[in-house]
Design a protein around this motif. Structure first.
Motif, PDB file in Angstrom:
ATOM      1  N   SER A 110       0.829  -1.209   0.000  1.00 40.40           N
ATOM      2  CA  SER A 110       0.000   0.000   0.000  1.00 40.40           C
ATOM      3  C   SER A 110       0.861   1.256   0.000  1.00 40.40           C
ATOM      4  O   SER A 110       0.578   2.224  -0.723  1.00 40.40           O
ATOM      5  N   ASP A 111       1.926   1.239   0.809  1.00 38.07           N
ATOM      6  CA  ASP A 111       2.830   2.396   0.840  1.00 38.07           C
ATOM      7  C   ASP A 111       3.502   2.596  -0.516  1.00 38.07           C
ATOM      8  O   ASP A 111       3.673   3.732  -0.976  1.00 38.07           O
ATOM      9  N   ALA A 112       3.872   1.477  -1.153  1.00 37.85           N
ATOM     10  CA  ALA A 112       4.510   1.582  -2.468  1.00 37.85           C
ATOM     11  C   ALA A 112       3.540   2.158  -3.495  1.00 37.85           C
ATOM     12  O   ALA A 112       3.906   3.011  -4.313  1.00 37.85           O
ATOM     13  N   LEU A 113       2.283   1.705  -3.449  1.00 38.23           N
ATOM     14  CA  LEU A 113       1.279   2.243  -4.369  1.00 38.23           C
ATOM     15  C   LEU A 113       1.047   3.729  -4.124  1.00 38.23           C
ATOM     16  O   LEU A 113       0.896   4.515  -5.072  1.00 38.23           O
ATOM     17  N   GLN A 114       1.011   4.107  -2.850  1.00 40.20           N
ATOM     18  CA  GLN A 114       0.812   5.521  -2.530  1.00 40.20           C
ATOM     19  C   GLN A 114       1.975   6.360  -3.046  1.00 40.20           C
ATOM     20  O   GLN A 114       1.781   7.473  -3.554  1.00 40.20           O
ATOM     21  N   THR A 115       3.189   5.820  -2.932  1.00 39.27           N
ATOM     22  CA  THR A 115       4.351   6.544  -3.449  1.00 39.27           C
ATOM     23  C   THR A 115       4.292   6.661  -4.967  1.00 39.27           C
ATOM     24  O   THR A 115       4.614   7.708  -5.542  1.00 39.27           O
ATOM     25  N   ILE A 116       3.875   5.575  -5.620  1.00 38.58           N
ATOM     26  CA  ILE A 116       3.796   5.591  -7.083  1.00 38.58           C
ATOM     27  C   ILE A 116       2.734   6.575  -7.557  1.00 38.58           C
ATOM     28  O   ILE A 116       2.949   7.366  -8.480  1.00 38.58           O
ATOM     29  N   HIS A 117       1.575   6.536  -6.916  1.00 38.46           N
ATOM     30  CA  HIS A 117       0.484   7.405  -7.351  1.00 38.46           C
ATOM     31  C   HIS A 117       0.750   8.869  -7.009  1.00 38.46           C
ATOM     32  O   HIS A 117       0.379   9.768  -7.770  1.00 38.46           O
ATOM     33  N   GLY A 118       1.404   9.101  -5.861  1.00 37.96           N
ATOM     34  CA  GLY A 118       1.721  10.476  -5.492  1.00 37.96           C
ATOM     35  C   GLY A 118       0.469  11.324  -5.386  1.00 37.96           C
ATOM     36  O   GLY A 118      -0.469  11.015  -4.645  1.00 37.96           O
ATOM     37  N   ASN A 119       0.463  12.417  -6.152  1.00 39.46           N
ATOM     38  CA  ASN A 119      -0.679  13.334  -6.142  1.00 39.46           C
ATOM     39  C   ASN A 119      -1.709  12.985  -7.209  1.00 39.46           C
ATOM     40  O   ASN A 119      -2.544  13.821  -7.568  1.00 39.46           O
ATOM     41  N   MET A 120      -1.634  11.781  -7.732  1.00 42.16           N
ATOM     42  CA  MET A 120      -2.568  11.386  -8.785  1.00 42.16           C
ATOM     43  C   MET A 120      -3.979  11.238  -8.226  1.00 42.16           C
ATOM     44  O   MET A 120      -4.187  10.646  -7.171  1.00 42.16           O
ATOM     45  N   THR A 121      -4.944  11.825  -8.947  1.00 46.42           N
ATOM     46  CA  THR A 121      -6.351  11.713  -8.574  1.00 46.42           C
ATOM     47  C   THR A 121      -7.146  11.280  -9.798  1.00 46.42           C
ATOM     48  O   THR A 121      -6.654  11.331 -10.933  1.00 46.42           O
ATOM     49  N   MET A 122      -8.385  10.867  -9.572  1.00 45.21           N
ATOM     50  CA  MET A 122      -9.222  10.434 -10.684  1.00 45.21           C
ATOM     51  C   MET A 122      -9.514  11.590 -11.632  1.00 45.21           C
ATOM     52  O   MET A 122      -9.625  11.391 -12.850  1.00 45.21           O
ATOM     53  N   ASP A 123      -9.637  12.803 -11.087  1.00 45.77           N
ATOM     54  CA  ASP A 123      -9.865  13.955 -11.962  1.00 45.77           C
ATOM     55  C   ASP A 123      -8.681  14.158 -12.904  1.00 45.77           C
ATOM     56  O   ASP A 123      -8.852  14.423 -14.103  1.00 45.77           O
ATOM     57  N   LYS A 124      -7.469  14.014 -12.360  1.00 42.71           N
ATOM     58  CA  LYS A 124      -6.283  14.165 -13.198  1.00 42.71           C
ATOM     59  C   LYS A 124      -6.200  13.035 -14.227  1.00 42.71           C
ATOM     60  O   LYS A 124      -5.812  13.255 -15.379  1.00 42.71           O
ATOM     61  N   VAL A 125      -6.563  11.828 -13.801  1.00 39.05           N
ATOM     62  CA  VAL A 125      -6.540  10.695 -14.735  1.00 39.05           C
ATOM     63  C   VAL A 125      -7.546  10.917 -15.858  1.00 39.05           C
ATOM     64  O   VAL A 125      -7.248  10.700 -17.043  1.00 39.05           O
ATOM     65  N   ASP A 126      -8.768  11.352 -15.492  1.00 36.45           N
ATOM     66  CA  ASP A 126      -9.791  11.602 -16.515  1.00 36.45           C
ATOM     67  C   ASP A 126      -9.348  12.700 -17.472  1.00 36.45           C
ATOM     68  O   ASP A 126      -9.552  12.599 -18.693  1.00 36.45           O
ATOM     69  N   ALA A 127      -8.739  13.752 -16.935  1.00 34.49           N
ATOM     70  CA  ALA A 127      -8.278  14.845 -17.793  1.00 34.49           C
ATOM     71  C   ALA A 127      -7.178  14.366 -18.733  1.00 34.49           C
ATOM     72  O   ALA A 127      -7.161  14.707 -19.925  1.00 34.49           O
ATOM     73  N   THR A 128      -6.267  13.556 -18.208  1.00 34.99           N
ATOM     74  CA  THR A 128      -5.190  13.031 -19.048  1.00 34.99           C
ATOM     75  C   THR A 128      -5.738  12.128 -20.145  1.00 34.99           C
ATOM     76  O   THR A 128      -5.326  12.221 -21.310  1.00 34.99           O
ATOM     77  N   MET A 129      -6.670  11.248 -19.789  1.00 33.38           N
ATOM     78  CA  MET A 129      -7.252  10.356 -20.788  1.00 33.38           C
ATOM     79  C   MET A 129      -8.026  11.143 -21.842  1.00 33.38           C
ATOM     80  O   MET A 129      -8.022  10.788 -23.026  1.00 33.38           O
ATOM     81  N   ALA A 130      -8.696  12.227 -21.415  1.00 38.54           N
ATOM     82  CA  ALA A 130      -9.420  13.061 -22.380  1.00 38.54           C
ATOM     83  C   ALA A 130      -8.449  13.696 -23.369  1.00 38.54           C
ATOM     84  O   ALA A 130      -8.713  13.748 -24.580  1.00 38.54           O
ATOM     85  N   ARG A 131      -7.308  14.187 -22.863  1.00 39.51           N
ATOM     86  CA  ARG A 131      -6.311  14.777 -23.765  1.00 39.51           C
ATOM     87  C   ARG A 131      -5.743  13.727 -24.709  1.00 39.51           C
ATOM     88  O   ARG A 131      -5.513  13.999 -25.895  1.00 39.51           O
ATOM     89  N   ILE A 132      -5.519  12.531 -24.190  1.00 39.83           N
ATOM     90  CA  ILE A 132      -4.991  11.457 -25.046  1.00 39.83           C
ATOM     91  C   ILE A 132      -5.982  11.127 -26.155  1.00 39.83           C
ATOM     92  O   ILE A 132      -5.609  10.984 -27.330  1.00 39.83           O
ATOM     93  N   ASN A 133      -7.266  11.007 -25.801  1.00 37.43           N
ATOM     94  CA  ASN A 133      -8.282  10.706 -26.816  1.00 37.43           C
ATOM     95  C   ASN A 133      -8.387  11.835 -27.840  1.00 37.43           C
ATOM     96  O   ASN A 133      -8.560  11.583 -29.044  1.00 37.43           O
TER      97      ASN A 133
END
Length: 219
Positions: A110-133
């Protein structure tokens, strides 16, 4: 061993003792109980043998042997109960230790996942995927535009027909103008009539030159 035994009944416990150490201690205790059980079972067999040997000739000795056999059997039963409790504790400790190690591993993950994700949020993921599309769609449109042949625009067929008719008329006019400058064709007879006349004129000219030469010589 006595200190370890007392620690389970209210004595001061070692805070550094781990579950693995406790399991090792319990297994050592089980080994001691098993050895004690083997000894008691052997003693029971010997007392039973003595009782049989003295059952007829010496009943007092046979009775004493049976009493010792009974006492050993009672102690053997108590050891069996103790061994069962120790085995249950070993199983419980092993399960608890496995659960603890599993939870520790899950926490590290869990700590490793938290470190990997960092400040990543679903809003940021959705925005990134929208830009990719969006970029993918743009790339597809560009590829489609490049692959399509270039269009020369709409052509008026009637205009082409009129232009072709003008070119045909110009060509006919040029041909007609060229025909007007061609000399008229003379009949073969006319050429034959003019030819003797030219020969006579040539002969007269030669005779005149000859006479002039003769006159010059006689002077």
């Amino acid at each position: 061993m006595m200190a370890s035994f007392m620690s389970y009944f209210g004595g001061k416990r070692d805070p550094k003792k781990t579950a693995r150490d406790a399991i090792v201690d319990l297994r050592q205790q089980l080994q001691m109980i098993e050895k004690k059980e083997e000894y008691l079972q052997k003693k029971i067999d010997e007392e039973l043998k003595k009782a049989r040997a003295n059952a007829v000739s010496n009943k007092a000795a046979a009775t004493a042997a049976l009493r010792r056999k009974k006492a050993s059997e009672t102690e053997l039963d108590r050891l069996a109960g103790t061994r069962l409790q120790l085995e249950l504790q070993v199983n419980s400790l092993e399960s608890a230790n496995l659960n603890a190690e599993t939870m520790a591993a899950m926490k590290r993950a869990s700590d490793a996942l938290q470190t990997i994700h960092g400040n990543m949020t679903m809003d940021k993921v959705d925005a990134t995927m929208a830009r990719i599309n969006e970029q993918r769609e743009l790339a597809n449109e560009i590829a489609e535009a490049i692959s399509n042949p270039m269009s020369s625009g709409d052509v008026d067929e009637e205009e082409l027909k009129d232009e072709l008719a003008d070119l045909e008329q110009d060509e006919l006019n040029k041909r007609l103008m060229g025909a007007e400058h061609v000399p008229l064709h003379q009949p073969a007879g006319a050429v034959a009539v003019d030819e003797p006349r030219r020969q006579v004129a040539v002969e007269d000219d030669e005779e005149a030159q000859l006479r002039e030469l003769q006159a010059a010589l006689t002077m």
